[in-house]
Scaffold this motif. Structure first.
Motif, PDB file in Angstrom:
ATOM      1  N   ALA A 106       0.871  -1.197   0.000  1.00 28.63           N
ATOM      2  CA  ALA A 106       0.000   0.000   0.000  1.00 28.63           C
ATOM      3  C   ALA A 106       0.897   1.234   0.000  1.00 28.63           C
ATOM      4  N   ILE A 107       0.304   2.356  -0.371  1.00 27.19           N
ATOM      5  CA  ILE A 107       1.047   3.623  -0.389  1.00 27.19           C
ATOM      6  C   ILE A 107       0.093   4.704   0.116  1.00 27.19           C
ATOM      7  N   SER A 258       3.895  -4.653  -7.360  1.00 29.80           N
ATOM      8  CA  SER A 258       4.383  -3.911  -8.540  1.00 29.80           C
ATOM      9  C   SER A 258       3.541  -2.675  -8.790  1.00 29.80           C
ATOM     10  N   LEU A 259       2.231  -2.749  -8.541  1.00 29.22           N
ATOM     11  CA  LEU A 259       1.381  -1.541  -8.691  1.00 29.22           C
ATOM     12  C   LEU A 259       1.907  -0.432  -7.783  1.00 29.22           C
ATOM     13  N   ILE A 260       2.173  -0.771  -6.529  1.00 34.52           N
ATOM     14  CA  ILE A 260       2.570   0.260  -5.562  1.00 34.52           C
ATOM     15  C   ILE A 260       3.966   0.798  -5.908  1.00 34.52           C
ATOM     16  N   ASP A 261       4.846  -0.093  -6.340  1.00 38.39           N
ATOM     17  CA  ASP A 261       6.184   0.332  -6.749  1.00 38.39           C
ATOM     18  C   ASP A 261       6.086   1.286  -7.937  1.00 38.39           C
ATOM     19  N   PHE A 262       5.198   0.948  -8.874  1.00 42.53           N
ATOM     20  CA  PHE A 262       4.982   1.791 -10.061  1.00 42.53           C
ATOM     21  C   PHE A 262       4.472   3.172  -9.631  1.00 42.53           C
ATOM     22  N   LEU A 263       3.493   3.201  -8.696  1.00 43.63           N
ATOM     23  CA  LEU A 263       2.939   4.497  -8.261  1.00 43.63           C
ATOM     24  C   LEU A 263       4.014   5.341  -7.578  1.00 43.63           C
ATOM     25  N   ARG A 264       4.905   4.696  -6.837  1.00 47.10           N
ATOM     26  CA  ARG A 264       5.990   5.463  -6.194  1.00 47.10           C
ATOM     27  C   ARG A 264       6.875   6.148  -7.236  1.00 47.10           C
ATOM     28  N   ASN A 265       6.835   5.637  -8.456  1.00 45.01           N
ATOM     29  CA  ASN A 265       7.658   6.218  -9.525  1.00 45.01           C
ATOM     30  C   ASN A 265       6.890   7.051 -10.528  1.00 45.01           C
ATOM     31  N   ARG A 266       5.556   6.942 -10.516  1.00 44.36           N
ATOM     32  CA  ARG A 266       4.782   7.605 -11.554  1.00 44.36           C
ATOM     33  C   ARG A 266       3.612   8.472 -11.062  1.00 44.36           C
ATOM     34  N   ALA A 267       3.210   8.347  -9.790  1.00 43.11           N
ATOM     35  CA  ALA A 267       2.036   9.114  -9.341  1.00 43.11           C
ATOM     36  C   ALA A 267       2.484  10.525  -8.948  1.00 43.11           C
TER      37      ALA A 267
END
Ligand code: PLP
Length: 388
Positions: A106-107, A258-267
């Motif tokens: 989660a983020i 992977s979704l959360i890792d992606f958001l840490r880099n793209r949100a």
């Protein structure tokens, strides 16, 4: 020479139009602790206007957690999460949310609104299709716009129309994201998540469910609508807020690692903003624990909801919107009548807001029940509504 009109004149014209339509909104000042009874402009009022469904916003344990976090880290987080804003409490909160939601990770964001904007705009782009319920919250609608994708609304909870839109548009786009509120905030009903997920599987779509009003309230452990509807194990983008049943401030996204890792880099709304304050994170963490260990709060809440529904049944000609949550709405013919009804309730010591267009298509009184309402509070509301 006559002075040329100011380029800001339209603002006054627009305000006048808002007044004429009876859509003008104002703040109400509450001068006491959050709870079922609050002081407004010097008068004690029964509070049926709060999203603090479990009565945690005034809980001493949350207050204590926030105070300790401030004493340890200070009031501000001083930077974005990727620069200088990350504290252990952010990581602890994210892990606790992921465990509770039965997801890998989660983020947390600074608000539920920014969680939706950030997640949606990161997951979809100009080549993609976004389909959303027409009654979705503003943050979902604006997230869809921000993404630059092709956006279509389907009629409220209408999976037949959702299928039609998928049949028409899905093959013309790269990816597809379906957006829905879990509990509809101004209506109180719940999305048909299993049906939406079945369509998503058939047409290869991602699904984002915003459970701002279901989190803490629905499901055996309060994990929300996915838990209640038996969809916890299905891949899903879970969004929610820390500001309603969790009694704090902030928002979250939960899902695969992977979704959360992606958001840490793209949100963008997570990367380019100051991290959630340590106090808000600590209070939310205390709440996540309490929500799971004190199911009796949810029992009290649902008992009060049932009691209020009984009162409604006894009132002739009362029209309510379909609801499966602690949000119960009285349907009224127009904005003027809704304002008058809210005023009449206020005269009887009850704080329940009129919700009008453009927030919703039709005017209504929105009543939200809390776990900390006592039977006599519900009685008093029931009598006041009968007198309307
Ligand atoms: C369905 C829904 N999503 C998101 C939000 C925004 O959450 P937050 O208040 O944490 O920004 C709200 C209300 O505030 C809401 O009702």
């Amino acid at each position: 020479m006559t002075p040329s009109p100011s380029p800001y004149d339209w603002i006054d014209d627009s305000l006048a139009a808002i007044h004429r339509a009876r859509w003008y909104r104002q703040v109400r000042v509450i001068t006491s602790l959050a709870g079922p009874v609050v002081e407004i402009e010097g008068k004690a009022m029964l509070n049926f206007a709060s999203n603090d469904y479990l009565g945690l916003a005034g809980d001493e344990r949350l207050q204590q957690a926030a105070i300790e976090a401030i004493a340890r880290y200070g009031t501000g987080s001083t930077g974005s999460r990727l620069l200088s804003g990350h504290r252990p409490v952010h990581g602890d909160l994210e892990q606790a949310i992921a465990r509770w939601k039965q997801t890998e990770a989660a983020i947390v964001f600074s608000s539920g609104y920014s969680a939706n904007l950030g997640a949606i705009a990161a997951l979809a782009g100009a080549k993609d299709l976004i389909l959303g319920d027409e009654y979705n919250h503003s943050s979902l609608k604006n997230g869809a716009k921000l993404s630059g994708g092709s956006v279509f609304d389907y009629a409220h909870n209408d999976t037949t129309q959702l299928r039609l839109l998928l049949e028409q548009h899905r093959s013309l786009h790269r990816r597809c994201l379906i957006l829905t509120d879990g509990v509809f905030s101004m209506d109180g009903d719940i999305c048909p998540l299993p049906e939406i997920l079945a369509l998503a599987a058939e047409f290869s779509c991602m699904v984002l469910v915003d459970d701002a009003h279901g989190t803490g309230v629905l499901g055996a452990t309060g994990a929300g609508c996915a838990e209640q509807l038996g969809c916890s194990k299905v891949p899903l983008v879970h969004v929610g807020t820390l500001s309603k049943a969790l009694g704090s401030l902030g928002g979250y996204v939960a899902g695969s690692a992977s979704l959360i890792d992606f958001l840490r880099n793209r949100a963008a709304t997570w990367i380019y903003t100051t991290a959630l304050s340590p106090a808000a994170a600590a209070a939310a963490l205390a709440a996540v624990r309490i929500v799971q260990t004190e199911p009796e709060r949810r029992s009290c809440l649902w008992q009060s909801v049932a009691r209020l529904r009984q009162h409604f049944e006894g009132v002739k000609n009362l029209k309510t919107l379909p609801s499966e949550s602690p949000i119960l709405c009285l349907q009224l013919p127009d904005a003027e009548t809704a304002l008058l009804a809210s005023q009449r309730l206020a005269e009887r010591g009850i704080f329940a807001p009129a919700i009008r267009p453009p927030t919703v298509p039709t005017s209504r009184i929105r009543i939200s029940v809390m776990a900390t309402h006592q039977p006599e509070h519900i009685e008093q509301l029931g009598r006041a509504i009968a007198a309307l």
